[in-house]
Design a protein around this motif. Structure first.
Motif, short mmCIF file in Angstrom:
data_model
loop_
_atom_site.label_atom_id
_atom_site.label_comp_id
_atom_site.label_asym_id
_atom_site.label_seq_id
_atom_site.Cartn_x
_atom_site.Cartn_y
_atom_site.Cartn_z
N PRO A 9 0.84 -1.21 0.00
CA PRO A 9 0.00 0.00 0.00
C PRO A 9 0.87 1.25 0.00
O PRO A 9 1.89 1.30 0.70
N CYS A 10 0.48 2.25 -0.78
CA CYS A 10 1.30 3.45 -0.93
C CYS A 10 0.44 4.71 -0.80
O CYS A 10 -0.61 4.81 -1.45
N TYR A 11 0.90 5.66 -0.02
CA TYR A 11 0.26 6.97 0.04
C TYR A 11 1.36 8.03 0.07
O TYR A 11 2.13 8.11 1.02
N ASN A 12 1.46 8.79 -1.01
CA ASN A 12 2.47 9.84 -1.15
C ASN A 12 3.87 9.29 -0.89
O ASN A 12 4.62 9.79 -0.05
N GLU A 13 4.23 8.27 -1.64
CA GLU A 13 5.53 7.60 -1.45
C GLU A 13 6.46 7.79 -2.65
O GLU A 13 7.27 6.92 -2.96
N GLU A 14 6.37 8.94 -3.31
CA GLU A 14 7.20 9.15 -4.50
C GLU A 14 8.70 9.12 -4.18
O GLU A 14 9.50 8.73 -5.03
N GLU A 15 9.06 9.50 -2.98
CA GLU A 15 10.49 9.56 -2.63
C GLU A 15 11.11 8.19 -2.46
O GLU A 15 12.32 8.04 -2.59
N VAL A 16 10.29 7.19 -2.16
CA VAL A 16 10.84 5.87 -1.84
C VAL A 16 10.37 4.79 -2.80
O VAL A 16 10.88 3.67 -2.77
N LEU A 17 9.42 5.09 -3.69
CA LEU A 17 8.80 4.03 -4.48
C LEU A 17 9.78 3.32 -5.41
O LEU A 17 9.76 2.09 -5.51
N LYS A 18 10.63 4.07 -6.10
CA LYS A 18 11.60 3.45 -7.01
C LYS A 18 12.53 2.50 -6.26
O LYS A 18 12.82 1.39 -6.72
N LEU A 19 12.98 2.95 -5.09
CA LEU A 19 13.88 2.11 -4.29
C LEU A 19 13.14 0.88 -3.79
O LEU A 19 13.68 -0.24 -3.83
N ALA A 20 11.91 1.07 -3.33
CA ALA A 20 11.12 -0.07 -2.85
C ALA A 20 10.91 -1.08 -3.96
O ALA A 20 11.01 -2.30 -3.74
N SER A 21 10.61 -0.60 -5.16
CA SER A 21 10.41 -1.50 -6.29
C SER A 21 11.67 -2.29 -6.59
O SER A 21 11.62 -3.51 -6.81
N ALA A 22 12.82 -1.62 -6.58
CA ALA A 22 14.09 -2.30 -6.88
C ALA A 22 14.41 -3.36 -5.82
O ALA A 22 14.79 -4.49 -6.15
N VAL A 23 14.24 -3.00 -4.55
CA VAL A 23 14.56 -3.94 -3.46
C VAL A 23 13.63 -5.14 -3.50
O VAL A 23 14.07 -6.30 -3.37
N LEU A 24 12.35 -4.90 -3.71
CA LEU A 24 11.38 -6.00 -3.72
C LEU A 24 11.54 -6.87 -4.96
O LEU A 24 11.39 -8.10 -4.88
N GLU A 26 14.34 -7.42 -6.53
CA GLU A 26 15.54 -8.23 -6.27
C GLU A 26 15.21 -9.39 -5.33
O GLU A 26 15.69 -10.51 -5.54
N THR A 27 14.39 -9.12 -4.33
CA THR A 27 14.00 -10.17 -3.38
C THR A 27 13.21 -11.26 -4.07
O THR A 27 13.45 -12.46 -3.86
N VAL A 28 12.24 -10.85 -4.91
CA VAL A 28 11.42 -11.82 -5.63
C VAL A 28 12.28 -12.64 -6.60
O VAL A 28 12.14 -13.87 -6.68
N GLU A 29 13.17 -11.97 -7.32
CA GLU A 29 14.04 -12.68 -8.27
C GLU A 29 14.92 -13.69 -7.56
O GLU A 29 15.15 -14.81 -8.06
N ASP A 30 15.40 -13.31 -6.38
CA ASP A 30 16.25 -14.22 -5.61
C ASP A 30 15.47 -15.47 -5.19
O ASP A 30 15.99 -16.60 -5.28
N LEU A 31 14.23 -15.29 -4.75
CA LEU A 31 13.41 -16.43 -4.34
C LEU A 31 13.06 -17.32 -5.52
O LEU A 31 13.00 -18.54 -5.40
N ILE A 32 12.85 -16.69 -6.69
CA ILE A 32 12.59 -17.48 -7.90
C ILE A 32 13.82 -18.30 -8.26
O ILE A 32 13.73 -19.49 -8.58
N GLY A 33 15.00 -17.66 -8.18
CA GLY A 33 16.24 -18.36 -8.49
C GLY A 33 16.51 -19.53 -7.56
O GLY A 33 17.10 -20.54 -7.96
N LYS A 34 16.04 -19.44 -6.33
CA LYS A 34 16.21 -20.53 -5.37
C LYS A 34 15.12 -21.59 -5.49
O LYS A 34 15.13 -22.58 -4.75
N GLY A 35 14.20 -21.37 -6.39
CA GLY A 35 13.13 -22.34 -6.61
C GLY A 35 12.08 -22.37 -5.52
O GLY A 35 11.38 -23.38 -5.35
N LYS A 36 11.91 -21.27 -4.80
CA LYS A 36 10.95 -21.25 -3.69
C LYS A 36 9.60 -20.67 -4.07
O LYS A 36 8.61 -20.88 -3.36
N ILE A 37 9.55 -19.90 -5.16
CA ILE A 37 8.29 -19.35 -5.65
C ILE A 37 8.25 -19.46 -7.16
O ILE A 37 9.28 -19.72 -7.81
#
Length: 331
Positions: A9-24, A26-37
Motif C-alpha cells: 500500500p502506498c500513500y504519497n511515497e514518490e520519494e521511496v517508491l523506485k527504491l522499494a520497487s528495486a529492493v522487492l 531483487e528479493t522476488v528474483e532471488d526467491l525465484i532463483g532458489k526455486g521457492k516461488i
C-alpha cells in the motif's frame, strides 16, 4: 510452484517508491532463483489516492517490468487498512500466497524468505514481529506497549509487536475476504481466521526516504478503532463506574444525613461544585463513547463499498479503467 504476490500500500511515497520497487524485485528474483516461488510471482503496488507522483511512478515501473510489477489505483484516499485490503483481495485471484509490506522499507525484506519457508511448512499466516523497540522514541515505545497491553485487557487478541507485515496463504485471504465490516483493524482480524500461524522476527529499520504517513493522530485513531471494533468492554467499564458512583453517592447521603441530625452541617460549596463537574464530565464521556459505538453501527448498516478501484495494471496489459468497488476480486 506457488505464485507470490507482494502487496504494497502506498500513500504519497514518490520519494521511496523506485527504491522499494528495486529492493522487492531483487528479493522476488532471488526467491525465484532458489526455486521457492513461481516465475510469475509479482509485486502489487496499491496507490491510496496519493497527491504526489506515486501513481505515475507505479506506471513507470510497470512499463519497465510489466511481468514483475503490477498496480492498483484507488479512486480516492481510503486509508491504509482499506488500501491493504484492496491489494490483498485483488491479488487473491492471481496468487497462491501474499505478503503485505509497507513501501517505506522499514520492515526487513530479508525475512521474506523465512516467511516462505514457514508457509511451505504448512502455516497459512506468518507474522512479521519486531524483536525490540530500541530505535523508537520513549513516547512511541511506551505508548505502543501500553496499547498492546490495553488490547489484551479488552479481550482483543493481537500479536505483540506485529503491525501489517505478514504472509497469508490464498485460503487465508479468501477467509479474510468474508469479513465484510467497514471498521477494519487487520491486526485484530487475522487471529480470528484460525488457521495455523507462526512468527518471524526482525529488527525494524529507519525509513529509506520520506516522512512517516502515520502521525500520532492516525495512530491514536487506529488504536481506538481496534478497541471499539473488537470489544464492548469500554461500555461495561462505564456501567461498572456508574454503579460505583451510585454506591459512593449512597455513602455520601448517609454521611450528609448523619451530619444534618447531629448539627455538624458544613456548607460544602467546593465539594458540591467538584461533584457536579465530575459527574457531568463522566456523563459526557459515557454519552460520547456510546455514541461512537452507535456511529459504527450506523456506518456498518449502510453497506457502502469500502473502496473503489479506478485502474489496474498487471501482466503486461495496458492500463484498465475498471471502476470496480468493494471487496470483490478485480482481475
Amino acid at each position: 510452484m506457488d505464485r507470490l504476490a507482494v502487496v504494497v500500500p502506498c500513500y504519497n511515497e514518490e520519494e521511496v517508491l523506485k527504491l522499494a520497487s528495486a529492493v522487492l524485485r531483487e528479493t522476488v528474483e532471488d526467491l525465484i532463483g532458489k526455486g521457492k516461488i513461481a516465475e510469475d510471482s509479482f509485486i502489487l503496488f496499491v496507490n491510496d489516492g496519493s497527491r504526489d507522483r506515486t501513481w505515475e511512478l507505479i506506471e513507470e515501473e510497470h512499463g519497465l517490468y510489466p511481468e514483475r510489477v503490477s498496480g492498483v489505483k484507488l479512486a480516492a484516499n481510503v486509508g491504509h487498512q482499506f488500501a491493504l485490503t484492496a491489494g490483498l483481495i485483488t491479488a487473491m485471484a492471481r496468487s497462491d500466497v501474499t505478503i503485505s509490506i509497507d513501501a517505506d522499507l522499514q520492515d526487513d525484506v530479508a525475512v521474506i524468505e523465512e516467511m516462505i519457508d514457514k508457509f511451505h511448512e504448512g502455516n497459512d499466516i506468518v507474522y512479521g514481529v519486531r524483536r525490540e523497540r530500541k530505535t523508537d522514541t520513549f513516547f512511541k515505545r511506551t505508548s505502543a506497549q501500553a496499547f498492546y497491553k490495553l488490547m489484551g485487557v479488552m479481550g482483543v487478541k493481537t500479536v505483540y509487536n506485529h503491525a501489517d507485515f505478514r504472509l497469508m496463504s490464498r485460503r487465508a485471504v479468501e477467509e479474510f475476504s468474508k469479513y465484510g465490516e467497514t471498521n477494519l483493524f487487520l491486526r485484530g482480524m487475522m487471529p480470528l481466521i484460525g488457521y495455523r500461524t507462526d512468527n518471524v522476527y526482525y529488527d525494524r529499520r529507519e525509513r529509506a526516504a520520506g516522512e512517516s504517513k502515520y502521525p500520532l493522530k492516525k495512530m491514536l485513531a487506529l488504536a481506538f478503532n481496534g478497541i471499539s471494533s473488537f470489544s464492548v468492554k469500554p461500555i461495561s467499564l462505564i456501567l461498572g463506574m456508574g454503579l460505583f458512583i451510585i454506591f459512593v453517592s449512597l455513602l455520601a447521603l448517609i454521611y450528609a444525613l448523619c451530619s444534618y441530625f447531629t448539627g455538624h452541617v458544613v456548607p460544602g460549596w467546593t465539594s458540591l461544585i467538584l461533584s457536579i463537574w465530575f459527574l457531568g464530565g463522566l456523563q459526557l464521556l459515557a454519552i460520547g463513547l456510546v455514541g461512537q459505538y452507535i456511529g459504527k453501527i450506523y456506518i456498518e448498516v449502510k453497506h457502502r463499498p469500502r473502496y473503489n478501484i479506478e485502474k489496474i495494471l498487471h501482466g503486461g496489459d495496458t492500463p484498465s479503467d475498471d471502476g470496480d468497488s468493494g471487496a470483490e476480486i478485480h482481475d
